[in-house]
Write an enzyme that holds these catalytic residues in place. Structure first.
Site, PDB file in Angstrom:
ATOM      1  N   ASP A   1       4.148   0.595  12.078  1.00 14.09           N
ATOM      2  CA  ASP A   1       3.224  -0.289  11.663  1.00 14.09           C
ATOM      3  C   ASP A   1       3.082  -1.601  11.730  1.00 14.09           C
ATOM      4  OD1 ASP A   1       2.544   2.198  10.255  1.00 14.09           O
ATOM      5  OD2 ASP A   1       3.155   1.660   8.193  1.00 14.09           O
TER       6      ASP A   1
ATOM      7  N   CYS B   1      -5.949  13.069  12.917  1.00 16.52           N
ATOM      8  CA  CYS B   1      -5.806  11.365  12.376  1.00 16.52           C
ATOM      9  C   CYS B   1      -5.738  10.753  13.745  1.00 16.52           C
ATOM     10  CB  CYS B   1      -4.318  11.537  11.948  1.00 16.52           C
ATOM     11  SG  CYS B   1      -3.921   9.742  11.455  1.00 16.52           S
TER      12      CYS B   1
ATOM     13  N   ARG C   1      -9.158  -0.593   4.445  1.00 11.84           N
ATOM     14  CA  ARG C   1      -8.226   0.618   3.577  1.00 11.84           C
ATOM     15  C   ARG C   1      -6.833   0.142   3.223  1.00 11.84           C
ATOM     16  NH1 ARG C   1      -7.446   5.983   6.916  1.00 11.84           N
ATOM     17  NH2 ARG C   1      -6.051   5.998   5.412  1.00 11.84           N
TER      18      ARG C   1
ATOM     19  N   GLN D   1       6.867  19.753   7.054  1.00 11.52           N
ATOM     20  CA  GLN D   1       8.247  19.540   6.376  1.00 11.52           C
ATOM     21  C   GLN D   1       7.944  19.222   4.966  1.00 11.52           C
ATOM     22  OE1 GLN D   1      10.879  19.501   8.522  1.00 11.52           O
ATOM     23  NE2 GLN D   1       9.500  20.210   9.711  1.00 11.52           N
TER      24      GLN D   1
ATOM     25  N   LYS E   1       1.019  -1.073   0.150  1.00 15.13           N
ATOM     26  CA  LYS E   1      -0.142  -0.067   0.058  1.00 15.13           C
ATOM     27  C   LYS E   1       0.900   1.189  -0.059  1.00 15.13           C
ATOM     28  CE  LYS E   1      -1.578   1.328   4.196  1.00 15.13           C
ATOM     29  NZ  LYS E   1      -1.376   2.952   4.331  1.00 15.13           N
ATOM     30  N   ASN E   2       1.931   1.201   0.987  1.00 16.94           N
ATOM     31  CA  ASN E   2       2.569   2.626   1.175  1.00 16.94           C
ATOM     32  C   ASN E   2       3.458   2.720   0.095  1.00 16.94           C
ATOM     33  OD1 ASN E   2       1.043   3.279   3.141  1.00 16.94           O
ATOM     34  ND2 ASN E   2       2.668   2.572   4.825  1.00 16.94           N
TER      35      ASN E   2
ATOM     36  N   ARG F   1       0.097  14.505  13.071  1.00 15.94           N
ATOM     37  CA  ARG F   1       0.579  14.112  11.744  1.00 15.94           C
ATOM     38  C   ARG F   1       0.678  15.464  10.797  1.00 15.94           C
ATOM     39  NH1 ARG F   1      -1.518   8.559   9.524  1.00 15.94           N
ATOM     40  NH2 ARG F   1       0.368   8.750   8.267  1.00 15.94           N
ATOM     41  N   PRO F   2       1.246  16.397  11.284  1.00 15.28           N
ATOM     42  CA  PRO F   2       1.285  17.676  10.273  1.00 15.28           C
ATOM     43  C   PRO F   2       2.144  17.581   9.172  1.00 15.28           C
ATOM     44  CG  PRO F   2       3.002  18.033  12.467  1.00 15.28           C
ATOM     45  CD  PRO F   2       2.047  16.616  12.425  1.00 15.28           C
ATOM     46  N   VAL F   3       2.092  18.482   8.127  1.00  6.40           N
ATOM     47  CA  VAL F   3       2.594  18.232   6.827  1.00  6.40           C
ATOM     48  C   VAL F   3       3.580  19.717   6.646  1.00  6.40           C
ATOM     49  CG1 VAL F   3       1.114  16.875   5.688  1.00  6.40           C
ATOM     50  CG2 VAL F   3       0.783  19.305   5.723  1.00  6.40           C
TER      51      VAL F   3
HETATM   52  N1  EPU Z   1       5.807  14.513  10.850  1.00  4.89           N
HETATM   53  C1  EPU Z   1       5.929  16.157  11.059  1.00  4.89           C
HETATM   54  N2  EPU Z   1       5.841  17.078  10.218  1.00  4.89           N
HETATM   55  C2  EPU Z   1       5.795  16.744   8.687  1.00  4.89           C
HETATM   56  C3  EPU Z   1       6.006  15.037   8.595  1.00  4.89           C
HETATM   57  C4  EPU Z   1       5.867  14.376   9.541  1.00  4.89           C
HETATM   58  O1  EPU Z   1       5.834  16.478  12.252  1.00  4.89           O
HETATM   59  O2  EPU Z   1       5.646  17.365   7.907  1.00  4.89           O
HETATM   60  C5  EPU Z   1       6.082  13.602  12.015  1.00  4.89           C
HETATM   61  C6  EPU Z   1       4.861  12.838  12.187  1.00  4.89           C
HETATM   62  O3  EPU Z   1       3.759  13.662  12.938  1.00  4.89           O
HETATM   63  C7  EPU Z   1       5.131  11.818  12.786  1.00  4.89           C
HETATM   64  C8  EPU Z   1       6.825  11.410  12.145  1.00  4.89           C
HETATM   65  O4  EPU Z   1       6.829  12.764  11.758  1.00  4.89           O
HETATM   66  O5  EPU Z   1       5.289  11.698  14.106  1.00  4.89           O
HETATM   67  C9  EPU Z   1       6.973  10.413  10.855  1.00  4.89           C
HETATM   68  O6  EPU Z   1       5.815  10.544  10.104  1.00  4.89           O
HETATM   69  P1  EPU Z   1       5.886  10.364   8.521  1.00  4.89           P
HETATM   70  O7  EPU Z   1       5.793  11.511   7.755  1.00  4.89           O
HETATM   71  O8  EPU Z   1       7.101   9.545   8.358  1.00  4.89           O
HETATM   72  O9  EPU Z   1       4.385   9.597   8.408  1.00  4.89           O
HETATM   73  P2  EPU Z   1       3.834   9.302   7.202  1.00  4.89           P
HETATM   74  O10 EPU Z   1       4.614   9.682   5.847  1.00  4.89           O
HETATM   75  O11 EPU Z   1       2.658  10.246   7.191  1.00  4.89           O
HETATM   76  C10 EPU Z   1       4.008   6.875   6.542  1.00  4.89           C
HETATM   77  C11 EPU Z   1       2.952   5.874   6.488  1.00  4.89           C
HETATM   78  C12 EPU Z   1       2.314   5.236   7.590  1.00  4.89           C
HETATM   79  C13 EPU Z   1       3.633   4.874   8.506  1.00  4.89           C
HETATM   80  C14 EPU Z   1       4.732   6.210   8.740  1.00  4.89           C
HETATM   81  C15 EPU Z   1       5.853   5.903   9.582  1.00  4.89           C
HETATM   82  C16 EPU Z   1       2.385   6.138   4.084  1.00  4.89           C
HETATM   83  C17 EPU Z   1       1.106   6.425   2.936  1.00  4.89           C
HETATM   84  N3  EPU Z   1       2.073   6.345   5.384  1.00  4.89           N
HETATM   85  O12 EPU Z   1       3.249   8.018   6.921  1.00  4.89           O
HETATM   86  O13 EPU Z   1       1.840   4.096   7.406  1.00  4.89           O
HETATM   87  O14 EPU Z   1       3.196   4.684  10.051  1.00  4.89           O
HETATM   88  O15 EPU Z   1       5.066   6.556   7.336  1.00  4.89           O
HETATM   89  O16 EPU Z   1       6.492   4.685   9.033  1.00  4.89           O
HETATM   90  O17 EPU Z   1       3.344   5.835   3.534  1.00  4.89           O
HETATM   91  C18 EPU Z   1      -0.177   2.662   7.752  1.00  4.89           C
HETATM   92  O18 EPU Z   1       0.301   2.097   6.783  1.00  4.89           O
HETATM   93  O19 EPU Z   1      -0.841   2.113   8.803  1.00  4.89           O
HETATM   94  C19 EPU Z   1       0.481   4.047   8.050  1.00  4.89           C
HETATM   95  C20 EPU Z   1       0.189   4.796   8.981  1.00  4.89           C
END
Ligand code: EPU
Length: 417
Positions: free
Chosen positions: A304, A116, A396, A125, A22-23, A121-123
């Site tokens: 995960d 969430c 999902r 970055q 999926k990811n 989970r902010p964006v």
């Molecule tokens: N974070 C920030 N700011 C950002 C981005 C991330 O503070 O701009 C923080 C997050 O809040 C978190 C940490 O950094 O505490 C890591 O988050 P990351 O961005 O790596 O997570 P993600 O990219 O949103 C992906 C997977 C998740 C998986 C995580 C960690 C996808 C679509 N999702 O999420 O998958 O848990 O990486 O490995 O690739 C799942 O499949 O069940 C799932 C949640």
């Protein structure tokens, strides 16, 4: 709303075929926005999240033809540079359209994902990186508006390791002017799978699989064919199910080389694991032994897989400590597991699990994707009937989980309501 009815206590035996990840599939589908040519994919998992991203991509104007696990996508007629709230709020990974749209068309409007169940989970970055590449970004009425005539390569150091953040910036950098260096990049195999597709499309990327990705921007990308990597989390979930229920199961179309830490933990728990180039066999004859771990970024223990191993620890011999370091609220399954008779206490970011001899089935509620998987595993190991509610979370991210599990002897069926 569908539920899963599980009668526990069955040993599992036979073969399960693992689906594509999926990811990996989600960013890879978004990479279709980067070219006007056709990208052919195989091993795309049949999941709700994939359906959601396809809906967004089609609205944007990507032409998609789907035939089972095969998808052909063509970005030659993209006419709407927007991902709306109604869809983005159901799946955070929708943010992955931002980088490609901005890089190829100079503009994008993407809803902010919102809250969430597993953490805030902010964006920030993703936005910080695009701004560093010269994008003008402002947030208005819940939407990220980004503009850049042409993104410019630069050195970006993200504050933390972020998987989708790395993927968004990587895709954006392929079409930027000059060289982009992504420091502190995520090394997850799904990032590597995306990078391999981008290279097949003509991107110039070095450092793939490391925490320093160097991208030389090119003027345009072209079509390519790609097979999505096996889902390591689906693989690990079934391995835990067998370790909890007992049995002998071979997972086919699986990759053991991207699951090292989880496989080591399963061996520590008493499972006999043998592996080949594209299969993993798990044999479990006795009660599992408790295993402690701490989640970290790849190649460490995956967040995960935390909930699924916690389910295993619930019925294990001995006590364990499970520390979650990636997400601040990823223990929602604990209260539900306790309803089945588990003995888990939470102390900050650590769950302290005292293994019990047996769990007893009960109605439980799924709260997020991997939490749902842990409840299924617990239900398979419990005595009597477990009814898992809200399994839309499970749908999902797992490709027909109950079909695959009943194929190896589990008593599990979907109850339609
Ligand atoms: N974070 C920030 N700011 C950002 C981005 C991330 O503070 O701009 C923080 C997050 O809040 C978190 C940490 O950094 O505490 C890591 O988050 P990351 O961005 O790596 O997570 P993600 O990219 O949103 C992906 C997977 C998740 C998986 C995580 C960690 C996808 C679509 N999702 O999420 O998958 O848990 O990486 O490995 O690739 C799942 O499949 O069940 C799932 C949640």
């Amino acid at each position: 709303m569908d539920k899963l009815l599980i009668t526990g206590g069955k040993r599992l035996s036979g073969d399960i075929s693992i689906s594509g990840a999926k990811n990996a599939a989600l960013p890879i589908l978004c990479a279709g926005l980067l070219t006007g040519d056709t990208v052919h994919l195989s091993n795309v998992p049949l999941l709700q999240d994939v359906a959601t991203i396809l809906k967004i991509l089609r609205q944007i104007g990507l032409r998609v033809e789907q035939d089972g696990d095969r998808i052909a996508m063509n970005g030659g007629a993209i006419d709407k540079l927007e991902a709306p709230y109604e869809l983005v709020r159901t799946m955070r990974a929708s943010i992955l359209v931002l980088g490609p749209l901005l890089a190829r068309f100079g503009e994008a409007k993407v809803s902010l994902p919102g809250g969430c169940a597993i953490g805030s989970r902010p964006v920030d970055q993703h936005i910080k990186g695009l701004q560093a590449m010269g994008a003008e970004v402002h947030i208005e009425a819940g939407y990220i508006h980004a503009k850049a005539k042409k993104l410019k390569g630069t050195r970006i150091v993200t504050d933390m390791i972020t998987v989708t953040g790395t993927e968004n910036l990587l895709m954006a950098a392929t079409l930027a002017e000059g060289e982009t260096i992504l420091e502190n990049a995520a090394r997850e195999p799904e990032v590597t799978d995306l990078a391999n597709l981008l290279v097949a499309m003509g991107a110039k990327i070095t450092g793939i699989g490391t925490d320093r990705l160097v991208i030389q921007g090119v003027d345009a990308l072209h079509g390519a064919s790609h097979k999505v990597i096996a889902d390591r989390i689906e693989t690990g979930t079934f391995l835990c199910a067998v370790a909890a229920s007992g049995g002998d199961v071979t997972l086919t179309n699986a990759r053991s080389d991207i699951l090292d830490v989880a496989l080591d933990k399963l061996r520590e728990a008493g499972a006999v694991i043998t592996t080949g180039a594209d299969w993993i066999r798990v044999q479990m004859a006795a009660r599992p032994k408790a295993v402690s771990f701490r989640t970290t970024e790849y190649p460490g223990f995956p967040t995960d897989m935390q909930a699924q191993f916690m389910a295993l620890n619930c019925i294990a011999e001995g006590g364990s400590r499970v520390t979650e370091t990636i997400f601040e609220n990823r223990f929602m399954h604990v209260q539900e597991l306790n309803r089945l008779g588990a003995a888990i206490d939470i102390d900050g970011h650590t769950a302290i699990v005292q293994g019990v001899e047996r769990l007893v089935g009960a109605p439980v509620m799924a709260t997020d994707l991997r939490a749902s998987a842990s409840l299924v595993i617990a239900g398979l190991a419990a005595q009597g009937e477990t009814l898992v509610d809200r399994i839309y979370h499970l749908d999902r991210g797992y490709d027909r989980m109950e079909v695959k599990l009943s194929g190896v002897g589990a008593d599990i069926r979907r109850v339609k309501q």
